[in-house]
Design a protein around this motif. Structure first.
Motif, PDB file in Angstrom:
ATOM      1  N   VAL A 182       0.838  -1.203   0.000  1.00 26.97           N
ATOM      2  CA  VAL A 182       0.000   0.000   0.000  1.00 26.97           C
ATOM      3  C   VAL A 182       0.875   1.257   0.000  1.00 26.97           C
ATOM      4  O   VAL A 182       0.574   2.236  -0.694  1.00 26.97           O
ATOM      5  CB  VAL A 182      -0.972  -0.016   1.197  1.00 26.97           C
ATOM      6  N   ALA A 183       1.972   1.237   0.736  1.00 26.38           N
ATOM      7  CA  ALA A 183       2.861   2.405   0.773  1.00 26.38           C
ATOM      8  C   ALA A 183       3.522   2.644  -0.579  1.00 26.38           C
ATOM      9  O   ALA A 183       3.689   3.795  -1.003  1.00 26.38           O
ATOM     10  CB  ALA A 183       3.920   2.219   1.855  1.00 26.38           C
ATOM     11  N   VAL A 184       3.893   1.577  -1.261  1.00 24.30           N
ATOM     12  CA  VAL A 184       4.480   1.729  -2.597  1.00 24.30           C
ATOM     13  C   VAL A 184       3.443   2.309  -3.562  1.00 24.30           C
ATOM     14  O   VAL A 184       3.761   3.170  -4.383  1.00 24.30           O
ATOM     15  CB  VAL A 184       5.039   0.379  -3.093  1.00 24.30           C
ATOM     16  N   ARG A 185       2.207   1.884  -3.441  1.00 22.54           N
ATOM     17  CA  ARG A 185       1.145   2.468  -4.283  1.00 22.54           C
ATOM     18  C   ARG A 185       0.973   3.947  -3.995  1.00 22.54           C
ATOM     19  O   ARG A 185       0.770   4.748  -4.913  1.00 22.54           O
ATOM     20  CB  ARG A 185      -0.173   1.746  -4.048  1.00 22.54           C
ATOM     21  N   GLN A 186       1.029   4.317  -2.710  1.00 19.90           N
ATOM     22  CA  GLN A 186       0.933   5.738  -2.360  1.00 19.90           C
ATOM     23  C   GLN A 186       2.097   6.512  -2.955  1.00 19.90           C
ATOM     24  O   GLN A 186       1.922   7.631  -3.445  1.00 19.90           O
ATOM     25  CB  GLN A 186       0.941   5.925  -0.850  1.00 19.90           C
ATOM     26  N   ALA A 187       3.272   5.949  -2.925  1.00 16.31           N
ATOM     27  CA  ALA A 187       4.448   6.649  -3.440  1.00 16.31           C
ATOM     28  C   ALA A 187       4.381   6.815  -4.947  1.00 16.31           C
ATOM     29  O   ALA A 187       4.807   7.843  -5.484  1.00 16.31           O
ATOM     30  CB  ALA A 187       5.711   5.886  -3.069  1.00 16.31           C
TER      31      ALA A 187
END
Length: 119
Positions: A106-111
């Motif tokens: 999820v954090a990679v998607r946000q980035a």
């Protein structure tokens, strides 16, 4: 069995709480991914903030429960056995690894959605 299910529910709850706290700071990590040139910083920070507390809880919980279970696990009608404590620790580790994978994804998607403003 109810004890193992209770441990799993508590672990999922703690993992979701850690994941929510990590993702709350995810927007602040997005510029760091641009500076480092990769998204590995998200996976590493997710590991430290989501997986490591659950790993430490599994290790400490297993050590404490082994110490508490030793005197009572020798009887024939013992409820708290070494197999149960190992199953609980394994459950915590599996749930922790799943939460780590989920938080980093999820954090990679946000980035990837983060774009610096052209002010």
């Amino acid at each position: 069995m109810l004890g193992l299910i209770g441990v799993a529910v508590l672990t999922v709850t703690a993992g979701l709480s850690a994941m929510a706290e990590f993702l709350r700071h995810g927007r602040a990590l997005a510029p760091l991914s641009v500076l480092t040139g990769g998204l590995r910083v998200f996976r590493t920070s997710a590991g430290w903030s989501v997986f490591m507390p659950l790993l430490l809880a599994a290790l400490a919980g297993n050590a404490v429960s082994a110490g508490l279970a030793d005197p009572v696990s020798t009887s024939d009608d013992a409820f708290l056995t070494h197999e149960l404590t190992m199953a609980a620790a394994s459950t915590v580790l599996v749930v922790g690894a799943f939460m780590w994978l989920w938080a980093s994804t999820v954090a990679v998607r946000q980035a990837r959605r983060w774009r610096p403003r052209g002010d």
